[in-house]
Design a protein around this motif. Structure first.
Motif, short mmCIF file in Angstrom:
data_model
loop_
_atom_site.label_atom_id
_atom_site.label_comp_id
_atom_site.label_asym_id
_atom_site.label_seq_id
_atom_site.Cartn_x
_atom_site.Cartn_y
_atom_site.Cartn_z
N ILE A 110 -14.83 26.56 -8.49
CA ILE A 110 -15.67 25.15 -8.08
C ILE A 110 -14.70 24.38 -7.61
O ILE A 110 -14.35 23.76 -7.59
CB ILE A 110 -16.52 24.58 -9.91
N GLY A 111 -16.08 23.54 -6.89
CA GLY A 111 -15.95 22.88 -5.99
C GLY A 111 -16.78 21.57 -5.86
O GLY A 111 -18.40 21.88 -5.94
N GLY A 112 -16.16 20.33 -6.45
CA GLY A 112 -17.42 19.20 -6.79
C GLY A 112 -16.54 17.79 -5.34
O GLY A 112 -15.95 17.52 -5.38
N TYR A 113 -18.23 18.22 -4.80
CA TYR A 113 -17.43 16.97 -3.50
C TYR A 113 -18.55 15.92 -4.19
O TYR A 113 -20.12 15.99 -4.03
CB TYR A 113 -18.30 17.56 -2.33
N TRP A 114 -17.66 14.89 -4.79
CA TRP A 114 -17.98 13.42 -5.28
C TRP A 114 -18.84 12.39 -3.71
O TRP A 114 -17.48 12.09 -4.03
CB TRP A 114 -17.39 13.20 -6.26
N PRO A 121 -14.67 8.19 -2.19
CA PRO A 121 -14.91 10.06 -2.52
C PRO A 121 -14.07 10.21 -2.97
O PRO A 121 -12.58 10.38 -2.91
CB PRO A 121 -15.28 10.70 -0.94
N ILE A 122 -14.44 11.43 -3.69
CA ILE A 122 -13.55 12.00 -5.06
C ILE A 122 -13.58 13.47 -5.15
O ILE A 122 -15.19 13.77 -4.86
CB ILE A 122 -13.15 11.41 -6.57
N ASP A 123 -13.06 14.43 -4.77
CA ASP A 123 -13.16 16.32 -4.26
C ASP A 123 -12.53 16.62 -5.73
O ASP A 123 -11.57 16.47 -5.78
CB ASP A 123 -12.91 16.15 -3.17
N VAL A 124 -13.03 17.32 -6.42
CA VAL A 124 -12.35 18.15 -6.88
C VAL A 124 -12.76 19.27 -7.08
O VAL A 124 -13.53 20.04 -7.38
CB VAL A 124 -12.52 17.84 -9.12
N PHE A 125 -11.17 20.56 -7.88
CA PHE A 125 -11.46 21.69 -7.03
C PHE A 125 -10.56 22.59 -8.56
O PHE A 125 -9.51 22.07 -8.86
CB PHE A 125 -10.53 22.17 -5.54
N TRP A 126 -11.59 23.80 -9.05
CA TRP A 126 -10.64 24.41 -9.65
C TRP A 126 -11.10 25.99 -9.81
O TRP A 126 -11.75 25.94 -9.31
CB TRP A 126 -11.69 23.73 -11.42
N GLN A 127 -9.97 26.45 -9.23
CA GLN A 127 -10.17 28.66 -9.40
C GLN A 127 -9.70 29.09 -10.73
O GLN A 127 -8.54 27.69 -11.37
CB GLN A 127 -10.17 28.82 -8.48
N SER A 128 -9.86 30.12 -11.58
CA SER A 128 -9.60 30.65 -12.23
C SER A 128 -8.07 31.24 -11.76
O SER A 128 -7.30 31.86 -13.13
CB SER A 128 -10.51 32.00 -12.77
N GLY A 129 -7.98 31.43 -10.74
CA GLY A 129 -6.83 32.39 -10.49
C GLY A 129 -7.04 32.41 -8.73
O GLY A 129 -7.69 32.55 -7.95
N PRO A 130 -6.01 33.26 -8.60
CA PRO A 130 -5.78 34.35 -6.93
C PRO A 130 -7.83 34.96 -6.67
O PRO A 130 -7.42 35.46 -7.73
CB PRO A 130 -4.39 34.81 -6.71
N TYR A 145 -15.98 13.66 3.56
CA TYR A 145 -16.55 12.70 3.75
C TYR A 145 -16.23 11.41 4.57
O TYR A 145 -15.04 11.20 4.98
CB TYR A 145 -16.95 11.51 2.17
N ARG A 146 -17.28 11.14 5.49
CA ARG A 146 -16.36 10.47 6.90
C ARG A 146 -17.67 9.45 6.77
O ARG A 146 -17.47 8.27 8.03
CB ARG A 146 -17.10 11.40 7.93
N GLY A 147 -17.97 8.70 5.89
CA GLY A 147 -19.13 7.66 6.09
C GLY A 147 -20.46 7.59 7.54
O GLY A 147 -20.53 8.02 7.42
N ARG A 148 -20.15 6.14 7.80
CA ARG A 148 -20.98 5.99 9.26
C ARG A 148 -20.10 6.48 10.50
O ARG A 148 -20.64 6.09 10.99
CB ARG A 148 -21.52 4.71 8.91
N GLY A 149 -18.93 7.04 10.30
CA GLY A 149 -18.31 6.92 11.06
C GLY A 149 -17.89 8.06 12.36
O GLY A 149 -17.94 8.20 13.25
#
Length: 149
Positions: A110-114, A121-130, A145-149
Motif C-alpha cells: 500500500i502506498g499512502g500519498y498524503w 506532504p507525507i508519503d507512507v509505504f508498506w508491503q508484506s515482503g518481496p 507532490y510539487r505544489g504550484r511549482g
C-alpha cells in the motif's frame, strides 16, 4: 468463507474501521500470479491532534491467493476512516496489515500519498515482503507532490 455481507445489499457506512466487515470471495484465477490494484484518490481521515480532515491518494496492490477482497466492502471499510482520528502512518500501515491478515494474499503493498499538512506532504509505504518472482509490477502512478511549482 461466508456469503458476502454487502454485495447486492443496502449497506450503511460503518461507524469506525474496527466496525467494518470486509468480505472476501474465492479467487476466480487461483494459482495465477496476477496483480489487483485499488486506487483511492479521495481517502479521508481525521488528524488525531486537531480533528481537521486529512486527505490522501491510496494505492493498494495485491497478488491474490485463495480469496480476493470484495470491492464494495473495501469501499465501506475505507469510508469508515472519515470520522477516524489517526496519524497518516497508522492509517496507511493499518489498512495494509488488516487486508493482509484477513485475506492472506500472496503479496500486498500500500502506498499512502498524503496531501500536505503544515506545508509537508507525507508519503507512507508498506508491503508484506518481496513481490512474487516474474510479477509485472507497474509504478503506482502517483506523482510526487510539487505544489504550484
Amino acid at each position: 468463507m461466508t456469503t458476502p455481507l454487502h454485495l447486492g445489499q443496502s449497506s450503511a457506512l460503518p461507524a469506525s474501521p474496527a466496525d467494518a466487515v470486509l468480505d472476501y470471495v474465492p479467487n476466480p484465477r487461483p494459482g495465477r500470479a496476477y496483480l489487483v490494484r485499488f486506487a483511492v484518490p479521495e481517502f479521508t481521515s481525521l488528524c488525531p491532534v486537531t480533528g481537521q480532515p486529512d486527505f490522501a491518494h491510496l494505492v493498494i496492490d495485491y497478488v491474490p491467493d485463495e480469496t480476493i477482497v470484495e470491492s464494495k466492502s473495501l469501499k465501506l471499510f475505507l469510508g469508515a476512516f472519515r470520522n477516524h482520528a489517526a496519524f497518516h502512518e497508522n492509517c496507511t500501515v493499518g489498512i495494509g496489515e488488516r487486508l493482509h491478515a484477513e485475506m492472506a494474499p500472496r503479496w500486498l503493498r500500500i502506498g499512502g500519498y498524503w496531501y500536505p499538512r503544515g506545508g509537508i506532504p507525507i508519503d507512507v509505504f508498506w508491503q508484506s515482503g518481496p513481490p512474487p518472482a516474474g510479477l509485472w509490477l507497474p509504478d503506482q502512478g502517483v506523482a510526487p507532490y510539487r505544489g504550484r511549482g
